[in-house]
Design a protein around this motif. Structure first.
Motif, PDB file in Angstrom:
ATOM      1  N   LEU A 123       0.821  -1.047  -0.051  1.00 64.13           N
ATOM      2  CA  LEU A 123       0.087  -0.037  -0.028  1.00 64.13           C
ATOM      3  C   LEU A 123       0.852   1.357   0.197  1.00 64.13           C
ATOM      4  O   LEU A 123       0.426   2.545  -0.489  1.00 64.13           O
ATOM      5  CB  LEU A 123      -0.827   0.042   1.291  1.00 64.13           C
ATOM      6  CG  LEU A 123      -2.028   1.228   1.310  1.00 64.13           C
ATOM      7  CD1 LEU A 123      -2.682   1.042   0.007  1.00 64.13           C
ATOM      8  CD2 LEU A 123      -2.596   0.991   2.616  1.00 64.13           C
ATOM      9  N   ARG A 545      -8.682  16.671  -0.735  1.00 63.21           N
ATOM     10  CA  ARG A 545     -10.168  16.492  -0.345  1.00 63.21           C
ATOM     11  C   ARG A 545     -11.120  17.619  -1.167  1.00 63.21           C
ATOM     12  O   ARG A 545     -12.247  17.137  -1.515  1.00 63.21           O
ATOM     13  CB  ARG A 545     -10.234  16.707   1.159  1.00 63.21           C
ATOM     14  CG  ARG A 545      -9.736  15.543   1.920  1.00 63.21           C
ATOM     15  CD  ARG A 545     -10.736  15.098   3.192  1.00 63.21           C
ATOM     16  NE  ARG A 545     -10.106  13.920   3.847  1.00 63.21           N
ATOM     17  CZ  ARG A 545      -9.089  14.074   4.733  1.00 63.21           C
ATOM     18  NH1 ARG A 545      -8.481  15.171   5.009  1.00 63.21           N
ATOM     19  NH2 ARG A 545      -8.697  12.714   5.139  1.00 63.21           N
ATOM     20  N   ASN A 596       9.639   7.776   4.648  1.00 61.31           N
ATOM     21  CA  ASN A 596       8.084   6.950   4.560  1.00 61.31           C
ATOM     22  C   ASN A 596       7.101   7.613   3.992  1.00 61.31           C
ATOM     23  O   ASN A 596       5.764   7.053   3.808  1.00 61.31           O
ATOM     24  CB  ASN A 596       7.927   6.792   6.239  1.00 61.31           C
ATOM     25  CG  ASN A 596       8.976   5.662   6.835  1.00 61.31           C
ATOM     26  OD1 ASN A 596       8.969   4.558   6.544  1.00 61.31           O
ATOM     27  ND2 ASN A 596       9.736   6.216   7.825  1.00 61.31           N
ATOM     28  N   CYS A 597       7.024   9.168   4.080  1.00 63.59           N
ATOM     29  CA  CYS A 597       5.732   9.486   3.904  1.00 63.59           C
ATOM     30  C   CYS A 597       5.674  10.538   2.502  1.00 63.59           C
ATOM     31  O   CYS A 597       4.789  10.900   1.860  1.00 63.59           O
ATOM     32  CB  CYS A 597       5.719  10.581   4.955  1.00 63.59           C
ATOM     33  SG  CYS A 597       5.722   9.835   6.614  1.00 63.59           S
ATOM     34  N   CYS A 600       3.292  10.252  -0.864  1.00 66.95           N
ATOM     35  CA  CYS A 600       1.957  10.570  -0.980  1.00 66.95           C
ATOM     36  C   CYS A 600       1.669  12.101  -0.371  1.00 66.95           C
ATOM     37  O   CYS A 600       1.024  12.929  -0.981  1.00 66.95           O
ATOM     38  CB  CYS A 600       1.192   9.535  -0.049  1.00 66.95           C
ATOM     39  SG  CYS A 600       1.335   8.028  -0.732  1.00 66.95           S
ATOM     40  N   HIS A 601       2.534  12.274   0.816  1.00 70.56           N
ATOM     41  CA  HIS A 601       2.285  13.669   1.196  1.00 70.56           C
ATOM     42  C   HIS A 601       3.178  14.525   0.954  1.00 70.56           C
ATOM     43  O   HIS A 601       3.179  15.886   1.101  1.00 70.56           O
ATOM     44  CB  HIS A 601       2.385  13.334   2.794  1.00 70.56           C
ATOM     45  CG  HIS A 601       1.410  12.525   3.476  1.00 70.56           C
ATOM     46  ND1 HIS A 601      -0.013  13.042   3.539  1.00 70.56           N
ATOM     47  CD2 HIS A 601       1.079  11.558   3.873  1.00 70.56           C
ATOM     48  CE1 HIS A 601      -0.700  12.361   3.965  1.00 70.56           C
ATOM     49  NE2 HIS A 601       0.005  11.184   4.198  1.00 70.56           N
ATOM     50  N   PRO A 612      -3.574  14.064   1.811  1.00 72.86           N
ATOM     51  CA  PRO A 612      -3.828  15.612   2.447  1.00 72.86           C
ATOM     52  C   PRO A 612      -2.640  16.167   2.729  1.00 72.86           C
ATOM     53  O   PRO A 612      -1.449  15.497   2.981  1.00 72.86           O
ATOM     54  CB  PRO A 612      -4.619  15.218   3.832  1.00 72.86           C
ATOM     55  CG  PRO A 612      -5.354  13.729   3.523  1.00 72.86           C
ATOM     56  CD  PRO A 612      -4.447  13.115   2.594  1.00 72.86           C
ATOM     57  N   SER A 617      -3.374  19.851   8.574  1.00 75.40           N
ATOM     58  CA  SER A 617      -4.160  18.772   9.018  1.00 75.40           C
ATOM     59  C   SER A 617      -4.446  18.836  10.490  1.00 75.40           C
ATOM     60  O   SER A 617      -3.577  18.919  11.078  1.00 75.40           O
ATOM     61  CB  SER A 617      -3.662  17.497   8.696  1.00 75.40           C
ATOM     62  OG  SER A 617      -4.267  16.377   9.558  1.00 75.40           O
ATOM     63  N   ARG A 638      -9.067   3.878   3.908  1.00 72.71           N
ATOM     64  CA  ARG A 638      -9.106   4.800   3.021  1.00 72.71           C
ATOM     65  C   ARG A 638      -7.593   5.122   2.327  1.00 72.71           C
ATOM     66  O   ARG A 638      -7.730   6.202   1.793  1.00 72.71           O
ATOM     67  CB  ARG A 638      -9.419   6.130   3.843  1.00 72.71           C
ATOM     68  CG  ARG A 638     -11.065   5.950   4.525  1.00 72.71           C
ATOM     69  CD  ARG A 638     -11.357   6.742   5.417  1.00 72.71           C
ATOM     70  NE  ARG A 638     -11.246   8.212   4.999  1.00 72.71           N
ATOM     71  CZ  ARG A 638     -12.024   9.356   5.669  1.00 72.71           C
ATOM     72  NH1 ARG A 638     -13.105   8.977   6.511  1.00 72.71           N
ATOM     73  NH2 ARG A 638     -11.880  10.145   5.156  1.00 72.71           N
ATOM     74  N   MET A 640      -4.537   5.057   3.797  1.00 71.29           N
ATOM     75  CA  MET A 640      -3.288   5.628   4.524  1.00 71.29           C
ATOM     76  C   MET A 640      -2.696   4.344   5.209  1.00 71.29           C
ATOM     77  O   MET A 640      -3.254   3.822   6.044  1.00 71.29           O
ATOM     78  CB  MET A 640      -3.715   6.554   5.638  1.00 71.29           C
ATOM     79  CG  MET A 640      -2.938   7.093   6.589  1.00 71.29           C
ATOM     80  SD  MET A 640      -1.363   7.619   6.293  1.00 71.29           S
ATOM     81  CE  MET A 640      -0.144   7.287   7.299  1.00 71.29           C
TER      82      MET A 640
HETATM   83  C1  HEC Z   1       0.643   5.494   0.033  1.00 72.77           C
HETATM   84  C2  HEC Z   1       0.304   6.952   0.320  1.00 72.77           C
HETATM   85  C3  HEC Z   1       0.462   7.612   1.545  1.00 72.77           C
HETATM   86  C4  HEC Z   1       1.778   7.257   2.392  1.00 72.77           C
HETATM   87  C5  HEC Z   1       3.136   6.552   2.341  1.00 72.77           C
HETATM   88  C6  HEC Z   1       1.396   7.851   3.656  1.00 72.77           C
HETATM   89  N1  HEC Z   1       0.238   8.449   3.771  1.00 72.77           N
HETATM   90 FE1  HEC Z   1      -0.798   9.452   5.245  1.00 72.77          FE
HETATM   91  N2  HEC Z   1      -2.585   9.461   4.095  1.00 72.77           N
HETATM   92  C7  HEC Z   1      -2.582   8.921   2.867  1.00 72.77           C
HETATM   93  C8  HEC Z   1      -3.887   9.093   2.468  1.00 72.77           C
HETATM   94  C9  HEC Z   1      -4.614   8.785   1.338  1.00 72.77           C
HETATM   95  C10 HEC Z   1      -4.737   9.739   3.428  1.00 72.77           C
HETATM   96  C11 HEC Z   1      -5.959  10.166   3.613  1.00 72.77           C
HETATM   97  C12 HEC Z   1      -7.058   9.061   4.189  1.00 72.77           C
HETATM   98  C13 HEC Z   1      -8.399   9.809   4.263  1.00 72.77           C
HETATM   99  O1  HEC Z   1      -9.243   9.779   3.157  1.00 72.77           O
HETATM  100  O2  HEC Z   1      -8.822  10.173   5.520  1.00 72.77           O
HETATM  101  C14 HEC Z   1      -3.578  10.011   4.641  1.00 72.77           C
HETATM  102  C15 HEC Z   1      -3.841  10.676   5.685  1.00 72.77           C
HETATM  103  C16 HEC Z   1      -2.900  10.826   6.786  1.00 72.77           C
HETATM  104  C17 HEC Z   1      -3.155  11.554   8.055  1.00 72.77           C
HETATM  105  C18 HEC Z   1      -4.375  12.294   8.386  1.00 72.77           C
HETATM  106  C19 HEC Z   1      -4.505  13.580   7.745  1.00 72.77           C
HETATM  107  C20 HEC Z   1      -5.848  14.153   7.950  1.00 72.77           C
HETATM  108  O3  HEC Z   1      -6.047  15.340   7.635  1.00 72.77           O
HETATM  109  O4  HEC Z   1      -6.762  13.281   7.870  1.00 72.77           O
HETATM  110  C21 HEC Z   1      -1.855  11.706   8.690  1.00 72.77           C
HETATM  111  C22 HEC Z   1      -1.891  12.278   9.930  1.00 72.77           C
HETATM  112  C23 HEC Z   1      -1.036  11.129   7.798  1.00 72.77           C
HETATM  113  N3  HEC Z   1      -1.578  10.711   6.686  1.00 72.77           N
HETATM  114  C24 HEC Z   1       0.238  10.991   8.292  1.00 72.77           C
HETATM  115  C25 HEC Z   1       1.260  10.105   7.319  1.00 72.77           C
HETATM  116  C26 HEC Z   1       2.703   9.933   7.666  1.00 72.77           C
HETATM  117  C27 HEC Z   1       3.330  10.607   8.928  1.00 72.77           C
HETATM  118  C28 HEC Z   1       3.261   9.127   6.754  1.00 72.77           C
HETATM  119  C29 HEC Z   1       4.664   8.585   6.815  1.00 72.77           C
HETATM  120  C30 HEC Z   1       5.052   7.972   8.013  1.00 72.77           C
HETATM  121  C31 HEC Z   1       2.365   8.740   5.838  1.00 72.77           C
HETATM  122  N4  HEC Z   1       1.105   9.476   6.156  1.00 72.77           N
HETATM  123  C32 HEC Z   1       2.681   8.319   4.648  1.00 72.77           C
HETATM  124  C33 HEC Z   1      -1.688   8.358   2.145  1.00 72.77           C
HETATM  125  C34 HEC Z   1      -0.337   7.982   2.656  1.00 72.77           C
END
Ligand code: HEC
Length: 678
Positions: A123, A545, A596-597, A600-601, A612, A617, A638, A640
């Motif tokens: 994922l 969003r 890690n992030c 996507c972010h 997002p 956030s 969803r 994440m």
């Molecule tokens: C493969 C893609 C992906 C990766 C890699 C990823 N995220 Fe996400 N993240 C998402 C998605 C898609 C959402 C929105 C989910 C939803 O619809 O609520 C999200 C949502 C979030 C949210 C909630 C934000 C909000 O406003 O609702 C946080 C906090 C977050 N991610 C932190 C992280 C962190 C920290 C990392 C790395 C450690 C990370 N993410 C890695 C895809 C990713």
């Protein structure tokens, strides 16, 4: 900021979309077969992206209007729908399949394979489904966790499901399955990070029984057959331990005349040849087109566009079979415009190149030697131990998976072309792609016989949309600037344009139901890394969003309307009075975020539609919320991913870094300066 080799490799890769054996007869792939429908990627088995329909044509396209729209939820939506018998099928997000009545846009059924919940580490590779296929009452879709699923087209109920990968591997499916002769063919992604031996597998469409599998690179142990033995000679050392690659994540084309399939293979892995093959060898069958017998999967011929590939130059781009009159003789050809910037016309009987010329700026090779079939590389392109090299095209390709189209009527190929440059430097882990300002993209009409552009129109942003052509003398193509357009096939004149309210770069389709011709395109965009995408953020609202994602369907005289595009959200960081600067934390958090992030972010926490923007956030200011999302997988369903290997401390480091970036962005904005980074 530390960017690990694996993360960057990944970022580069990601930016980077009946019956039994048929006896001789009119080829299924001819434009006469199922003229009204668009049942699979590129419409026909040969994926030409051409429709013989003419009700909508260059004379009346000005009257094209919206017939209906269907709202989609946030998530991946750059995907090619299909249509059969008056039903439009699409796979968005992580292979969420929706069936819509093509006339009314009403939802008939939905099928959710719950891929995020079972995809595990896969994922984290971002992306989602790029397409699906219809055949004989069934819908076929692949998933991020590596399943190939067949659904009853009437009900959406699962008919069968097979695991195409192996337990614990990194093979995931984003591409559309291709169908021919009652068989389903599927490859996989994953040749960038974890050592992966690429393959394609062919299944019986009715039962899901495996019929054959072809490996694109050799494995450990004795070669399985002659084709593998030949490939093994072009690798050195214990290549399979370090990598492999050659994954077929998109391009597969059936040739009904010869009962063959052509597969386009991906980059060699890892990119640096010294790390995988002692710095030498062609490394077959990576970055190549391979012809296989459609019944047995046995090797017939191959043509490698980049021997000993080192720049993520996939040959996974669509391949179009056609018959062209060359030097007064009809030649059965296969055309491909891969990432490396050359347009190849191959003899599809033998795999020998007939011609190859650049369709975009190319500075890594001076030409393709048609006698040896090999590119004549410039020395600087093999940059190891040399000065940094600003190379064109880039790993995102002069052309990527968003398809080109061939009109047998105009004789032209319509290619979405990106003009970009990227700096490669040694040592590899330190290179950072730097994109010069002024990247361009085009829709180019290419004469494959003269190997020359006939016309081109500039497209907004560096990523031009997928194209289709019709016998109505039209080319449909959408762009990042939210326009969805019809161009005259002959001269590129823009004849019609619609404000789609969101980027519309996904491949459109056209089909006819009850005497009415429709055009459908899916809107929305989500880049897995903002690193390549800063310019678009200025031309369109890419908020995860707020950006509207929709299925739009057009017909002559259509009168439906869309709400205005939403304003960009206020992007205000939540109040965070407890924040105290801490340089060590900041640096640890930046590293962990990058590892890690960012996919996507976004680099420097500047998101570009794939997830997002964490700077704004509310989930970030409260430690418990953040940890439950990041470590416990609260938003897993969803999309994440769950990062349960991160310690509480590491998670706090990341949260600290994100908060710091939120403050930085706010401060600079107040000072009226462009936010740093990205
Ligand atoms: C493969 C893609 C992906 C990766 C890699 C990823 N995220 Fe996400 N993240 C998402 C998605 C898609 C959402 C929105 C989910 C939803 O619809 O609520 C999200 C949502 C979030 C949210 C909630 C934000 C909000 O406003 O609702 C946080 C906090 C977050 N991610 C932190 C992280 C962190 C920290 C990392 C790395 C450690 C990370 N993410 C890695 C895809 C990713």
């Amino acid at each position: 900021m530390t960017v690990t080799r694996a993360t960057l490799a990944l970022a580069m890769a990601l930016i980077t979309l009946p019956g039994c054996q048929k006896p001789a007869g009119p080829p299924r792939d001819s434009v006469a077969a199922y003229p009204a429908d668009w049942p699979q990627f590129g419409r026909t088995e040969g994926s030409q992206g051409f429709s013989p329909l003419t009700r909508i044509n260059a004379g009346n396209v000005g009257q094209l209007g919206l017939a209906w729209s269907f709202d989609l939820e946030p998530g991946h939506s750059v995907t090619a729908p299909v249509e059969a018998n008056g039903v439009v099928y699409l796979a968005t997000r992580h292979s969420l399949v929706t069936a819509l009545d093509a006339v009314t846009g009403k939802q008939l059924w939905r099928y959710d394979p719950h891929s995020p919940e079972v995809a595990g580490l896969k994922l984290r590779r971002a992306w989602g489904s790029r397409g699906l296929a219809y055949d004989d009452g069934r819908v076929f879709v692949g998933t991020m966790d590596g399943r190939l699923i067949s659904l009853d087209a009437k009900t959406g109920k699962e008919a069968w499901s097979v695991a195409t990968g192996q337990p614990g591997d990194d093979r995931f499916i984003t591409g559309a399955p291709r169908i021919f002769n009652g068989k389903v063919l599927i490859g996989h992604g994953g040749g960038d990070v974890v050592p992966t031996r690429g393959y394609v597998t062919c299944y019986d469409a009715k039962t899901g029984k495996q019929l054959w599998r072809f490996y694109t690179v050799p494995g450990p142990g004795a070669p399985e057959d002659e084709a593998q033995a030949a490939a093994a000679k072009t690798w050195h050392g214990e290549a399979w331990k370090a990598g492999g690659g050659g994954v077929v994540w998109n391009a597969m084309t059936y040739d009904a005349e010869m009962n063959r399939v052509y597969i386009g293979t991906g980059n060699a892995e890892p990119y640096d040849r010294s790390l995988r093959s002692e710095g030498k060898g062609d490394n077959l069958y990576t970055a190549a087109i391979v012809a296989l017998d459609a019944d047995t999967g046995k090797y017939v011929w191959h043509y490698q566009v980049n021997p000993g590939e080192e720049w993520d130059f996939d040959a996974d781009m669509d391949m179009l079979p056609a018959t062209l009159n060359i030097d007064g003789k009809p030649r059965k050809v296969l055309m491909q415009a891969p990432k490396n910037g050359f347009f190849y016309v191959l003899d599809r009987e033998t795999g020998k190149p007939i011609s190859a010329e650049p369709f975009a700026t190319v500075n890594w090779a001076t030409k393709i030697d048609l006698v040896t079939g090999r590119p004549v590389e410039v020395d600087a392109a093999r940059f190891h131990g040399k000065a940094a090299f600003l190379m064109r095209p880039t790993p995102t390709g002069a052309h990527n998976w968003l398809p080109m189209a061939f009109s047998p009527k105009s004789g032209l190929v319509y290619i979405p072309v990106s003009e970009r440059g990227v700096k490669w430097a040694d040592p590899f882990p330190d290179y950072l792609p730097r994109l010069p300002e002024g990247d361009h993209s085009y829709l180019k009409a290419w004469d494959p016989i003269r190997q020359k552009a006939v016309w081109q129109v500039e497209a907004a942003g560096p990523f031009p949309g997928g194209a289709i052509a019709t016998a109505g003398d039209l080319v449909f193509q959408g762009q990042m600037d939210r326009s969805f357009n019809a161009f005259a096939a002959a001269d590129g004149k823009k004849l019609w344009s619609f404000d789609a309210r969101a980027p519309a770069i996904a491949p459109p389709i056209t089909y006819e139901v009850k005497g009415v011709q429709y055009v459908t395109v899916i809107t929305g965009f989500g880049a897995s890394a903002s690193l390549f995408l800063q310019p678009e953020q200025r031309i369109t609202n890419l908020d995860y969003r707020a950006m509207p994602r929709r299925v739009l369907t057009f017909a002559l005289g259509g009168k439906a309307t869309l709400p205005p595009a939403p304003a960009a959200p206020a992007q205000v960081a939540a109040p965070d009075p407890d924040f105290k600067p801490d340089a060590a934390r900041m640096s640890r958090g930046a590293g962990a975020f990058a590892a890690n992030c960012i996919l996507c972010h976004g680099i420097n926490v500047v998101a570009a539609g794939a997830a997002p923007d964490l700077r704004y956030s509310p989930a970030v200011t409260a430690m418990e919320n953040f940890a439950s999302v990041v470590r416990d997988g609260a938003l897993l369903a969803r999309g994440m991913p769950r990062f349960d290997e991160l310690t509480a401390d590491q998670t706090e480091d990341i949260r600290f870094y994100v908060r710091a970036r939120a403050r930085e962005s706010a401060d600079v904005r107040h000072a009226g300066v462009k936010p740093s980074g990205g």
